[in-house]
Design an enzyme around this catalytic site. Structure first.
Site, PDB file in Angstrom:
ATOM      1  N   LYS A  83      -1.656   4.883  10.761  1.00 27.50           N
ATOM      2  CA  LYS A  83      -2.414   4.420   9.717  1.00 27.50           C
ATOM      3  C   LYS A  83      -2.820   5.564   8.881  1.00 27.50           C
ATOM      4  CE  LYS A  83      -6.233   0.943  10.307  1.00 27.50           C
ATOM      5  NZ  LYS A  83      -7.191   0.724  10.945  1.00 27.50           N
TER       6      LYS A  83
HETATM    7  C1  E4P Z   1      -8.879  -2.393   9.821  1.00 25.13           C
HETATM    8  O1  E4P Z   1      -8.078  -1.808  10.167  1.00 25.13           O
HETATM    9  C2  E4P Z   1     -10.361  -1.764  10.033  1.00 25.13           C
HETATM   10  O2  E4P Z   1     -10.274  -1.196  11.482  1.00 25.13           O
HETATM   11  C3  E4P Z   1     -11.307  -2.720   9.986  1.00 25.13           C
HETATM   12  O3  E4P Z   1     -10.916  -4.157   9.671  1.00 25.13           O
HETATM   13  C4  E4P Z   1     -12.580  -2.287   9.471  1.00 25.13           C
HETATM   14  O4  E4P Z   1     -13.581  -3.295   9.468  1.00 25.13           O
HETATM   15  P1  E4P Z   1     -15.118  -3.191   9.391  1.00 25.13           P
HETATM   16  O5  E4P Z   1     -15.589  -3.124   7.822  1.00 25.13           O
HETATM   17  O6  E4P Z   1     -15.894  -4.090   9.842  1.00 25.13           O
HETATM   18  O7  E4P Z   1     -15.560  -1.901   9.700  1.00 25.13           O
END
Ligand code: E4P
Length: 217
Positions: A83
């Site tokens: 990522k």
């Molecule tokens: C995606 O890969 C992220 O980890 C995640 O969906 C972020 O979500 P949040 O805005 O609830 O922290």
């Protein structure tokens, strides 16, 4: 549509994996902090719990640093998906990693133009954050709609991974639009199974069944 769970909590992942409905996992540095465990150890464990992609995020901000961290992470297991943030260095790393056959999830996407860049960089997944978009007065679902349109216009293979999902309506609308993947917190996944009429229906059927005095095998 693929369902990923957005957590680094291995007990939750193991439990949800048993449903057979889990296609992958996403993590981020905040979720790792919440789990309170060693990052590489937790990613190793998650990769053993699901067959699908497990997103593990780099924290370096420069291309060389990202490539170094990606090298460490991709050695953990074949289903690790690196990522990277949606920055110039992130996309440089994305291009390089995907050319080598490594899966890459480009995260923190907040505009359709950013998503276009991720597709041009060969991303396996792009993660538009709908919940955070909504929180800031933008329309998260319009973003997904625009990305779907643009990717279809040019037949990009990059999969739209809807992230920052807060409730079942985000999933419903993502599915209507034709997003490829939704990553959801465990609580949202569990909520999808529930309907008050299902519970009432079961209770009524069981009551009537008892009155028959029968048993099935
Ligand atoms: C995606 O890969 C992220 O980890 C995640 O969906 C972020 O979500 P949040 O805005 O609830 O922290």
């Amino acid at each position: 549509m693929k369902f990923f769970v957005d957590t680094a909590d291995t007990a939750e992942i193991a439990d949800l994996a048993e449903t057979g409905l889990l296609d992958g996992v996403t993590t981020n540095p905040s979720l790792v902090m919440k789990a309170g465990r060693d990052f590489k150890e937790v990613v190793t464990e998650i990769c053993g719990l699901v067959e699908g992609p497990v997103s593990a995020e780099v924290v370096a901000l420069d291309h060389d640093g990202m490539m170094r961290e990606a090298e460490t992470l991709r050695r953990i297991a074949d289903n690790v998906c690196i990522k990277v943030p949606l920055t110039i260095d992130g996309l440089k790393s994305c291009k390089k990693l995907t050319e080598d056959g490594t899966m890459v999830n480009v995260t923190l996407c907040f505009s359709a133009n950013q998503a276009l860049l991720a597709a041009k960089a060969g991303a396996t997944f792009v993660s538009p954050f709908v919940g955070r978009h909504d929180d800031n007065g933008f329309d998260g679902m319009k973003l997904i709609d625009d990305i779907r349109l643009i990717y279809d216009n040019y037949a990009y293979d990059t999969q739209i991974l809807v992230a920052s999902i807060r409730h079942p309506i985000h999933l419903l609308e993502s599915a209507r639009i034709g997003a490829d993947v939704a990553t959801m917190p465990p609580s949202v996944i569990r909520g999808l199974f529930k309907h008050v009429l299902t519970d009432q229906g079961i209770a009524a059927f069981l009551k009537d069944w008892e009155a028959t005095g029968q048993s099935i095998g």
